[in-house]
Design a protein around this motif. Structure first.
Motif, mmCIF file in Angstrom:
data_model
loop_
_atom_site.group_PDB
_atom_site.id
_atom_site.type_symbol
_atom_site.label_atom_id
_atom_site.label_comp_id
_atom_site.label_asym_id
_atom_site.label_seq_id
_atom_site.Cartn_x
_atom_site.Cartn_y
_atom_site.Cartn_z
ATOM 1 N N SER A 1 15.402 57.042 25.788
ATOM 2 C CA SER A 1 16.313 57.357 24.691
ATOM 3 C C SER A 1 16.262 56.313 23.588
ATOM 4 N N ASP A 2 15.863 55.077 23.920
ATOM 5 C CA ASP A 2 15.749 54.048 22.885
ATOM 6 C C ASP A 2 14.624 54.380 21.908
ATOM 7 N N TRP B 1 12.268 59.531 31.161
ATOM 8 C CA TRP B 1 13.239 60.295 30.363
ATOM 9 C C TRP B 1 14.634 59.972 30.861
ATOM 10 N N ASP B 2 15.503 59.523 29.976
ATOM 11 C CA ASP B 2 16.856 59.140 30.391
ATOM 12 C C ASP B 2 17.919 59.687 29.443
ATOM 13 N N GLY B 3 17.554 60.728 28.669
ATOM 14 C CA GLY B 3 18.491 61.261 27.688
ATOM 15 C C GLY B 3 19.092 62.586 28.084
ATOM 16 N N ASP B 4 19.743 63.207 27.135
ATOM 17 C CA ASP B 4 20.269 64.561 27.272
ATOM 18 C C ASP B 4 20.158 65.216 25.903
ATOM 19 N N THR C 1 20.783 63.254 22.786
ATOM 20 C CA THR C 1 19.748 62.297 22.402
ATOM 21 C C THR C 1 18.777 62.924 21.407
#
Length: 311
Positions: free
Chosen positions: A161-162, A189-192, A195
């Protein structure tokens, strides 16, 4: 799907492998540098290949550059090569396009490719029009500001997400093509959906006509946001392939076919039923539906679906 072959053209140019002994033969080709396994075993290093390129008499004529595999790319990050290019930007005065990390899975799995920090890159190459990056491990984009960049593509098995936030905060007034492979949570992948939604902004990308938000676990949610975004009207090409789109996402496309008329849409390699594929093909949309995937069933009632490119 895995990335099993190298690209055959880049920046609409043929590709010439760089032979350090012969030098650049055709400066009108995209010049490809690599240190393959055998060369690395013999002690070859990408930094030395780059140094030979920089001293080539035709270096300032090169329009397009590809960095393929380098020695132990699963451990050695691309930051040293990005820094080297920045420090020798004056020699590469003709550079318009660069692809860093153009490797197949046999050379290095996409999620094992170590990238680096691109913070200094933007100012160093003001004439650059195309930047393509494969791999997102350790990728840092910094504050993105570039007046001439037309294409930005980041291929990954899992995009943090960064990195997406850096793109969403970018100043890229000339950008026409944006492609992001969002990937799998097991590989970065760490978003939703929150993001990704900021990317769907006409104000952010006033000239954007081609958008790929693909290889994603949230493909249905992306469709839902895209069809109500103010960016949709200016897009001519929409790539939603290689992910986990289910029938509900495709039905949204059909329901909004008036807004999507005249646009090229790709939903290949998702998880659409044969019935919905037929409805898409009959809808009048200009749409690609090839190679739909089937979910894995473990026999105990658990169903698994995967993006096309992860590891």
């Amino acid at each position: 799907m895995t990335i099993s072959s190298h690209i055959e053209r880049f920046y609409d140019l043929p590709i010439e492998p760089f032979d350090a002994d012969k030098g650049v033969q055709n400066a009108n080709a995209a010049i490809r540098l690599e240190v393959d396994y055998d060369a690395a075993e013999d002690g070859a290093e990408m930094i030395d290949v780059l140094a030979r390129l920089i001293n080539d008499p035709k270096v300032n004529q090169i329009q397009a550059l590809i960095l393929g595999c380098w020695e132990e790319a699963y451990e050695n990050d691309a930051g040293i090569y990005v820094d080297f290019l920045v420090e020798h930007a004056a020699a590469l005065s003709g550079l318009k396009a660069i692809f860093i990390g153009e490797m197949t899975y046999e050379e290095n799995e996409i999620s094992w490719i170590n990238q680096g920090n691109y913070s200094r890159f933007w100012a160093a190459f003001p004439a650059l029009e195309h930047l393509q990056i494969r791999g997102a491990e350790g990728l840092e984009l910094g504050d993105i500001a570039h007046s001439n960049l037309k294409t930005l593509i980041i291929e990954s098995g899992g995009l943090g997400s960064d990195v997406i936030a850096a793109v969403a905060n970018a100043k890229l007034p000339a950008l026409e093509t944006l492609g992001l492979w969002l990937g799998d949570e097991s590989y970065g992948w760490d978003g939703d959906i929150s993001t990704v939604t900021p990317l769907m902004s006409q104000q952010l990308f006033p000239k954007l006509t081609s958008l790929a938000l693909k290889n994603s676990e949230i493909q249905n949610e992306i469709v839902a946001e895209l069809v109500k975004s103010d960016l949709l009207g200016q897009l001519t090409d929409i790539d939603l392939s290689m992910g986990i789109m289910l029938d509900a996402g495709a039905e949204l496309l059909i329901a909004n076919q008036g807004l999507l008329a005249g646009k090229k849409i790709d939903v290949s390699e998702n998880f659409l039923s044969a019935e919905v594929v037929e409805k898409l093909l009959a809808s009048g949309l200009d749409i690609q539906v090839n190679d739909q995937k089937e979910a894995d069933d473990d026999g105990d009632g658990d169903v698994y679906r995967y993006v096309s490119v992860a590891e």
